[in-house]
Scaffold this motif. Sequence first.
Motif, short mmCIF file in Angstrom:
data_model
loop_
_atom_site.label_atom_id
_atom_site.label_comp_id
_atom_site.label_asym_id
_atom_site.label_seq_id
_atom_site.Cartn_x
_atom_site.Cartn_y
_atom_site.Cartn_z
N LYS A 155 0.57 -1.24 0.19
CA LYS A 155 -0.18 -0.11 -0.29
C LYS A 155 0.85 1.68 -0.23
O LYS A 155 1.67 1.01 0.76
N LYS A 156 0.21 2.33 -1.16
CA LYS A 156 1.47 3.12 -0.73
C LYS A 156 0.51 4.41 0.05
O LYS A 156 -0.51 4.86 -0.16
N GLY A 157 1.29 5.32 1.20
CA GLY A 157 0.68 6.12 1.50
C GLY A 157 0.56 7.27 1.07
O GLY A 157 0.96 7.71 -0.20
N CYS A 158 0.07 8.80 1.35
CA CYS A 158 1.16 9.83 1.74
C CYS A 158 1.81 10.50 0.93
O CYS A 158 3.07 10.32 -0.10
N PHE A 159 2.41 9.92 1.59
CA PHE A 159 4.53 10.20 2.33
C PHE A 159 5.29 9.02 2.08
O PHE A 159 4.72 7.60 2.23
N PRO A 160 6.45 8.67 1.14
CA PRO A 160 6.87 7.71 0.62
C PRO A 160 7.72 7.56 2.16
O PRO A 160 7.84 8.43 3.25
N VAL A 161 7.69 6.43 2.76
CA VAL A 161 8.31 5.44 4.19
C VAL A 161 9.95 6.80 4.08
O VAL A 161 9.71 6.74 5.45
N GLU A 162 10.49 6.36 3.71
CA GLU A 162 11.90 7.27 3.78
C GLU A 162 11.75 8.63 4.59
O GLU A 162 12.01 9.08 4.80
N LYS A 163 10.44 9.35 3.13
CA LYS A 163 10.20 10.87 3.83
C LYS A 163 9.84 10.39 5.44
O LYS A 163 10.05 11.53 5.95
N ARG A 164 9.02 9.54 5.35
CA ARG A 164 8.08 9.84 6.42
C ARG A 164 9.46 9.42 8.31
O ARG A 164 9.34 9.90 8.91
N VAL A 165 10.50 8.84 7.72
CA VAL A 165 11.26 8.61 8.68
C VAL A 165 12.19 9.40 8.59
O VAL A 165 12.68 9.94 10.05
N GLU A 166 12.85 10.38 7.55
CA GLU A 166 13.43 10.99 7.53
C GLU A 166 12.88 13.06 8.44
O GLU A 166 13.43 13.23 9.14
N MET A 167 11.31 12.63 8.67
CA MET A 167 11.01 14.04 9.10
C MET A 167 11.05 13.72 9.91
O MET A 167 11.18 14.76 11.22
N LEU A 168 10.76 11.83 11.06
CA LEU A 168 10.52 11.78 12.36
C LEU A 168 11.54 11.88 12.90
O LEU A 168 12.31 12.40 13.83
N LYS A 169 13.30 11.73 12.08
CA LYS A 169 14.03 11.89 12.62
C LYS A 169 14.93 12.83 13.03
O LYS A 169 15.13 13.60 14.23
N LYS A 170 14.05 14.22 11.73
CA LYS A 170 14.23 15.65 11.92
C LYS A 170 13.23 16.10 13.28
O LYS A 170 14.32 16.59 13.96
N ALA A 171 12.34 15.82 13.51
CA ALA A 171 11.58 16.40 14.69
C ALA A 171 12.28 15.86 15.95
O ALA A 171 12.17 16.36 16.92
N PRO A 176 17.88 12.05 22.97
CA PRO A 176 19.10 11.18 22.60
C PRO A 176 18.37 9.74 22.56
O PRO A 176 19.15 8.91 21.91
N ASN A 177 17.08 9.15 23.29
CA ASN A 177 16.76 7.88 23.49
C ASN A 177 15.67 7.54 22.71
O ASN A 177 15.14 6.65 23.16
N VAL A 178 15.89 8.33 21.33
CA VAL A 178 14.70 8.09 20.57
C VAL A 178 15.54 7.66 18.89
O VAL A 178 16.59 8.10 18.73
N ARG A 179 15.22 6.81 18.68
CA ARG A 179 15.58 6.13 17.52
C ARG A 179 14.26 5.58 16.39
O ARG A 179 13.62 5.12 16.62
N VAL A 239 1.87 20.69 12.60
CA VAL A 239 2.91 19.40 12.58
C VAL A 239 4.28 19.93 12.98
O VAL A 239 4.41 21.05 12.91
N PRO A 240 5.02 19.18 13.77
CA PRO A 240 6.66 19.75 14.77
C PRO A 240 7.10 20.64 12.74
O PRO A 240 7.31 20.45 12.02
N LEU A 241 7.61 21.84 13.90
CA LEU A 241 8.62 22.88 13.26
C LEU A 241 9.36 21.96 12.11
O LEU A 241 9.84 22.16 10.76
N GLN A 242 10.21 20.90 12.51
CA GLN A 242 11.09 20.34 11.95
C GLN A 242 10.74 20.04 10.61
O GLN A 242 11.50 19.52 9.91
N ALA A 243 9.26 19.75 10.91
CA ALA A 243 9.22 19.38 10.16
C ALA A 243 8.14 19.73 8.58
O ALA A 243 8.06 19.03 7.30
N LEU A 244 7.84 20.69 9.68
CA LEU A 244 6.91 21.71 8.19
C LEU A 244 7.62 21.83 6.97
O LEU A 244 6.22 21.54 5.98
N PRO A 245 8.75 22.18 6.56
CA PRO A 245 8.97 22.55 5.31
C PRO A 245 8.77 21.21 4.43
O PRO A 245 8.54 21.40 3.67
#
Length: 163
Positions: free
Chosen positions: A43-59, A64-67, A147-153
């Motif tokens: 199933k294809k979501g709205c955002f590619p999985v890699e992008k979702r991971v990237e936005m979460l990592k930024k946010a 430090p204890n979140v992976r 949306v968290p600031l880091q993921a807004l753009p």
Amino acid sequence: MGETRCLYPGSFDPVTVGHMDIISRAAAMFDEVVVGVLHNPEKKGCFPVEKRVEMLKKACREMPNVRVIAYGGLLAQLTKEENIRVVVRGVRTAADLESETMMAHVNRQLNPALETVFLPASPGFAEVSASMVRQLAQFGAPLSAYVPLQALPDVAAAFQQMK
Ligand code: PNS
């Protein structure tokens, strides 16, 4: 023995301030929070999985204890592979609680070692959902409250491209 790690699973399509509320509270309770972007490879979501991971990592950069990881299979299987015994889920409404309880039962049937812990959404976050963010973004509404600031753009750029 107390649990030191938990899994916070979701679609995160995209990450919202409601997700960040749960992640930061879980990070204060557990030594490690594994944020799992669970997706169905068919199933294809709205955002590619890699992008979702990237936005979460930024946010989550300041935590430090979140992976953050991606996983294209069953939640129960992921917990076995990661040797995690606690799943954290956010609950906004009574309807959420009902469906989340069903999901917790299924996950426990698949992995009897698993416990699901529900965290009530903090005041002001009950109305926030990724589907609502997608709708607002589609019509160009301001997203900074959701949306968290880091993921807004990234969210804004993705919807700009779709126009
Ligand atoms: O953010 P969401 O969409 O509420 O997250 C739902 C999610 C991804 C946690 C759920 O759909 C899930 O666990 N998917 C993986 C597949 C699975 O294990 N299904 C069995 C549980 S009923």
